[in-house]
Design an enzyme around this catalytic site. Sequence first.
Site, PDB file in Angstrom:
ATOM      1  CG  LEU C  77      39.421  41.122  45.935  1.00 37.40           C
ATOM      2  CD1 LEU C  77      38.122  40.622  45.346  1.00 37.40           C
ATOM      3  CD2 LEU C  77      40.062  40.049  46.789  1.00 37.40           C
ATOM      4  CB  CYS C  78      44.223  45.990  43.601  1.00 41.11           C
ATOM      5  SG  CYS C  78      43.189  46.976  42.533  1.00 41.11           S
ATOM      6  CG  HIS C  79      46.995  41.227  40.947  1.00 45.62           C
ATOM      7  ND1 HIS C  79      45.731  41.328  40.408  1.00 45.62           N
ATOM      8  CD2 HIS C  79      47.227  39.909  41.118  1.00 45.62           C
ATOM      9  CE1 HIS C  79      45.232  40.099  40.266  1.00 45.62           C
ATOM     10  NE2 HIS C  79      46.103  39.222  40.679  1.00 45.62           N
ATOM     11  CG  MET C 115      41.258  48.924  40.190  1.00 50.19           C
ATOM     12  SD  MET C 115      39.598  49.593  39.858  1.00 50.19           S
ATOM     13  CE  MET C 115      39.219  50.396  41.414  1.00 50.19           C
ATOM     14  CD  GLU C 116      46.928  50.242  40.187  1.00 48.68           C
ATOM     15  OE1 GLU C 116      46.132  50.065  39.231  1.00 48.68           O
ATOM     16  OE2 GLU C 116      47.224  49.352  40.999  1.00 48.68           O
ATOM     17  CG  ASP C 130      41.518  67.760  54.284  1.00 44.92           C
ATOM     18  OD1 ASP C 130      40.762  67.821  55.273  1.00 44.92           O
ATOM     19  OD2 ASP C 130      42.746  67.809  54.384  1.00 44.92           O
TER      20      ASP C 130
END
Lengths: 161, 161, 161, 161, 161, 161
Positions: C77-79, C115-116, C130
């Site tokens: 739901l992020c733009h 969020m970024e 990793d």
Amino acid sequence: MTTPTLTHLDEQGQAQMVDVGGKAATRRRAVAEAFVIAQPETIAAITGGTLKKGDALAVARIAGIMAAKKTSELIPLCHPIALTKVTVEIEPVRDTGTLHVVATAETVGQTGVEMEALTAASVAALTLYDMAKAIDRAMAVTDLRLVEKSGGKSGDYVRAP
Amino acid sequence: MTTPTLTHLDEQGQAQMVDVGGKAATRRRAVAEAFVIAQPETIAAITGGTLKKGDALAVARIAGIMAAKKTSELIPLCHPIALTKVTVEIEPVRDTGTLHVVATAETVGQTGVEMEALTAASVAALTLYDMAKAIDRAMAVTDLRLVEKSGGKSGDYVRAP
Amino acid sequence: MTTPTLTHLDEQGQAQMVDVGGKAATRRRAVAEAFVIAQPETIAAITGGTLKKGDALAVARIAGIMAAKKTSELIPLCHPIALTKVTVEIEPVRDTGTLHVVATAETVGQTGVEMEALTAASVAALTLYDMAKAIDRAMAVTDLRLVEKSGGKSGDYVRAP
Amino acid sequence: MTTPTLTHLDEQGQAQMVDVGGKAATRRRAVAEAFVIAQPETIAAITGGTLKKGDALAVARIAGIMAAKKTSELIPLCHPIALTKVTVEIEPVRDTGTLHVVATAETVGQTGVEMEALTAASVAALTLYDMAKAIDRAMAVTDLRLVEKSGGKSGDYVRAP
Amino acid sequence: MTTPTLTHLDEQGQAQMVDVGGKAATRRRAVAEAFVIAQPETIAAITGGTLKKGDALAVARIAGIMAAKKTSELIPLCHPIALTKVTVEIEPVRDTGTLHVVATAETVGQTGVEMEALTAASVAALTLYDMAKAIDRAMAVTDLRLVEKSGGKSGDYVRAP
Amino acid sequence: MTTPTLTHLDEQGQAQMVDVGGKAATRRRAVAEAFVIAQPETIAAITGGTLKKGDALAVARIAGIMAAKKTSELIPLCHPIALTKVTVEIEPVRDTGTLHVVATAETVGQTGVEMEALTAASVAALTLYDMAKAIDRAMAVTDLRLVEKSGGKSGDYVRAP
């Protein structure tokens, strides 16, 4: 002279992703190269000279490796391939304003990995351009080409020197 | 000679996506080119000779346009850009075994579109390679470079002839 | 106690990408962090000890920067956001088996970049995992969280110490 | 103490996507977990309390599943993997302000799926953060880690309790 | 009758991403719909009947929302757009074996969002097909079309009933 | 009547990517179709009439082929598949304002390729819409559906005429 036909076009000339479902899954390998031509100061800025080494070459190598994995998204008629190995090497060519990019791709599959190696080499080269373009807009990428390939029915290939 | 520094590395040499938040949004345009060198028969197979014209050039143009939109996914330190226009032209160069690829990118934004034009040109060229590689593995892409750019504080640029 | 409602669900509880079209485009910034907990030998292998420094930290920084650009593809739901700056810093925390990852994201836009920054920090941390997992499978990422944000109508935020 | 070396760097410390072409294709499975720490009201808003259940958990589960499929695009040196199964479970931990995210990934292939499980868990957790951040910016993701793995030559692993 | 010409082809018939750099950034909105035709039992399995409601509709809504953000990657000549809002609604049509999918997309930008709304509707519909195909392979998607659009110089549009 | 259950939801109704790890890798093929309904002048503009043929059909075919490769990114619970062949055909249906899109996908793998064929057909159809929408906003895509499939344990399927 008969003009040869492109395997990626059907008899009406329409693009298609050709059938590789009947081909054997064999070990395949391709090596591609590109050269980045720049001012000597640009090369020095990228390679870090003699004192400290920044991330520039690492960024370009990683960009090339990640781009190899995106090849089938970029080249419309390429088959998706589960790459088993990718490496990108970048070395200055002695006494020239040139960086030599060499990309190697490998898979065990039904189709070759030339495009993956070429894509890795070109994106690594363009990433070097991106990082240095503010100081040298005239940089160019040249001789982006396949060096060798092995595996598959069409036989091995080594570029003539 | 002082080695210039790369804007994409910070003072520790670490890669960064540089701040363009304070730059003005202006109209920006860049043109890049590349040449695909091949056997004359290969050029004929791609361009369709005199009789019928297949999809080959269309596929390469579209691949270049779509790749321009992927530039910030491919070049690690590129900013995402809302491109307002992309075109790719591919023309045979008369009397040579060469195709000339010219890509143009435009935006209204805070950063230039050189990388978008270069990415479009290189992927269009590699797509031509992909479609013709079964008949001519020795094809090469050369002189992938910026032709001109305009817009932005760093000023306009036109490659010296 | 009244349970607060999630802005990302409508009155029927259905997910939606909320309307930000009426919000002002302002300068926005967010900083997120994460900690990678590992054996001291693992930290040494990643940071390269005192002698030579490999690509490990550069790979993780670049992975974080590139992941920030993919946030709207990952978080449903992020733009989509035109990031103007992203940086990722990774430092060993003295006298602990811990690496501190700090990611900063900026934009000029209608919605925040928390969020970024969080995505960049988490992917940088997972990339370290990793590269070192073959020698230390028990590594963990912890305290992945927002450190501060500014810009936008909801006001500034600084995590309580 | 000898510092162990990272398999993902070559002897010059350069990043590489290591060769798995010679490894056997075996059935592989990995389970990863993460915890989302939040205010009790936030947990209630996400899980929907006792009355009606919205999409929040479904959105997070799906985000995790889709992210697993993007792992090799996010983690630079990961091999592309044809996942045969992915699940994400999210449960509140009784009597705590905590949600427990558990992601499972499986494949039949030449390399493990730890990164796919970890990526799924982290993106599911961040998606919960995204949906609830307007009511609780201080939420954190913690103990993102591998729980167990099986298949492949390096043997099975179960996290010590 | 004069055949009208396609704006997305230049005068030689070559595909191009048309120039929107000179267009004003205005608020734009589009609504698209699609219908999924299936056996009544299939509709019941998707919508969850009267007793419990599974994730099926949520998965399809989220797939549609995420697909809207990928439109410019899918439709070759679409411009990348910073969507400000996306919603997808799915409702059974009473007394028919039909689900009605309605997708809405909005932006503030230089180009319309019809393709984003249509892409969201089609991917939501196909996701429903995917989840139910094991029980009803004959399902079909029909009447995928624009319902209305507003904003931009070409004026508003409402589909004739 | 017992409502059948969706294989893509577990017993709690939660979405999952189902386990195909135990299924045999067999040769699989699927064909899907869609119809684009438009004004006769629009069809003529797309197909190029009798005189010159532009890129429109080539663009749509390539968009469909590339979309097939993105299916597992678009449809949340689809497994990633190594497609071995993809073709898209677009033909005008005589004496109607209709274009018929037929997409074929093939693989050798553990799961079917219906979604890949359907995704290719729908994106090809939407690409035609995109190129012609400026002259005919009322175009619609209809009867997007599976035509036939073969391979795999669930047996062959041919749509009833």
